[in-house]
Write an enzyme that holds these catalytic residues in place. Sequence first.
Site, PDB file in Angstrom:
ATOM      1  N   CYS A  14       0.805  -1.224   0.000  1.00  0.00           N
ATOM      2  CA  CYS A  14       0.000   0.000   0.000  1.00  0.00           C
ATOM      3  C   CYS A  14       0.838   1.275   0.000  1.00  0.00           C
ATOM      4  CB  CYS A  14      -0.946  -0.009   1.198  1.00  0.00           C
ATOM      5  SG  CYS A  14      -1.905  -1.526   1.310  1.00  0.00           S
TER       6      CYS A  14
ATOM      7  N   HIS B 207      -2.301   8.171   6.165  1.00  0.00           N
ATOM      8  CA  HIS B 207      -2.547   6.862   5.571  1.00  0.00           C
ATOM      9  C   HIS B 207      -3.848   6.274   6.121  1.00  0.00           C
ATOM     10  CE1 HIS B 207      -1.781   2.969   3.808  1.00  0.00           C
ATOM     11  NE2 HIS B 207      -1.835   2.374   4.999  1.00  0.00           N
TER      12      HIS B 207
ATOM     13  N   GLU C 177      -0.179   5.707  13.665  1.00  0.00           N
ATOM     14  CA  GLU C 177       0.175   6.828  12.794  1.00  0.00           C
ATOM     15  C   GLU C 177      -0.134   8.152  13.483  1.00  0.00           C
ATOM     16  OE1 GLU C 177      -0.597   8.646   8.302  1.00  0.00           O
ATOM     17  OE2 GLU C 177      -1.996   7.159   9.120  1.00  0.00           O
TER      18      GLU C 177
ATOM     19  N   LYS D 174      -9.254   8.086   2.654  1.00  0.00           N
ATOM     20  CA  LYS D 174      -9.854   6.745   2.617  1.00  0.00           C
ATOM     21  C   LYS D 174     -11.223   6.693   3.284  1.00  0.00           C
ATOM     22  CE  LYS D 174      -5.365   4.417   2.507  1.00  0.00           C
ATOM     23  NZ  LYS D 174      -4.489   5.590   2.714  1.00  0.00           N
TER      24      LYS D 174
ATOM     25  N   PHE E 204       1.873  -3.400   3.916  1.00  0.00           N
ATOM     26  CA  PHE E 204       2.227  -4.707   4.481  1.00  0.00           C
ATOM     27  C   PHE E 204       3.713  -4.952   4.234  1.00  0.00           C
ATOM     28  CE2 PHE E 204      -2.116  -7.120   4.263  1.00  0.00           C
ATOM     29  CZ  PHE E 204      -2.629  -6.247   5.203  1.00  0.00           C
TER      30      PHE E 204
END
Length: 496
Positions: free
Chosen positions: A247, A387, A398, A418, A483
């Site tokens: 990602c 993120h 984060e 997102k 990941f």
Amino acid sequence: MAAVAGPLCTWLVAACLSEACDAEESKQKHCCPAGSGAGGGVMLGQRRRLGARRRGLARSGMAMAVALQAERSVVEKRKPDIKQRRVVVTGMGVVTPLGHDPDVFYNNLLDGVSGISEIERFDCSNFPTRIAGEIKSFSTDGWVAPKLAKRMDKFMLYLITAGKKALENGGLTEELRNELDKTRCGVLIGSAMGGMKVFNDAIEALRVSYKKMNPFCVPFATTNMGSAILAMDLGWMGPNYSISTACATSNFCILNAANHIRRGEVDVMLCGGSDAPLIPIGLGGFVACRALSQRNSDPTKASRPWDMGRDGFVMGEGAGVLVLEELEHAKERGATIYAEFLGGSFTCDAYHMTEPHPEGRGITLCIEKALADAGVAREEINYVNAHATSTQAGDLKEYEAIVRCFRQNPQLRVNSTKSMTGHLIGAAGGIEAVASVQAIRTGWVHPNLNLENPEDTVDVGVLVGSQKERCEVKVALSNSFGFGGHNSSILFAPFK
């Protein structure tokens, strides 16, 4: 460092030569053992010659080391300062669940429109997750040759379309592109998942016979082929490859593309990411990881970064591409400059395959290194496109790293794209880079959708609320993590 390099080089060369001589001496011993009559005399003479050779080689090794050091100093003097060449953003292209135009896409974000809905592409009634940021309407007409469009995986179609739209958005018409030095133009658009559909179809065909397989199934499944086909279409002969870091893919591609420009290797780069993982095997794989939200009854509420009710991320698909250009080159052609790319960084958590480091060390280090690379003080950052994927551990680690890096900056605004698009995997950083540039252009930052019950440890004064907010961005930071512990941070600022 230079003072240490000389003796170190001398020692290394001498040691290597000594090792070589020892090896040869050992060989001679094996062939002519001591005390074997005439062989013993031969051996003694050989030892003397080896000793003399070793002393001579050691002296020549010292000379060689000095020569190497002088050579190195010449190379270092010739090495260009990568900070001398400024990099600017002159074009943007997107294919997303919220639209396929940068302005339409960003206006939908500002209005708090969610692109998350029930999956319609295939029957997923037996899956515990049946929602995604699925693109409902998409056409390659005018962007991809019909013959190729029928055979290519969607990640390639999204990539090529977004790439060409970025060129159009940047005023790089076919006529103007023909005037460019194509050896100084490159393509670096990555993918985390590659051609999953093409490869899956090939497996199904193989169940019948290899003769039924698409002859392009292997090349069209590889992550590099989208960039390659686009470069062939454009005739661009500069750097052309793909980076795949889950990602974090897009940010890795963007920073590496910028560095090609900073080093003076190219003048123009298309960069970003593309992914099309919304097929049964893609959905099933992430379900098996227990990573996805199961809020099927209310899709638009499913992605909720930093909210206590979050239960996993929501898959998405699409592509985000930037045109990065060397400043003087952009000026000479009269390009519209949307923002300046300042720099960035990569780090690795080196901790766990899917979980962030519990202390957020890799994230903190990444942000700090990005600031150093860009030559930016932490006080200058007043916008972070996080993120934040709507996962339990990831969102908080984060957030903690951001607060640790920027302390109590009252001007800092943080949001997550997102919350409206879902997680576009390798393309996430691409569309979020576009969102960051659009925030700079418009003076507005988009809301955090579904932040209804924030985590107790989160300061809501730092996070953007449920409505868009005015923000004259000084420097924007965009984070992407993947990941494998891959961390990436890139920075943009208004062009001055």
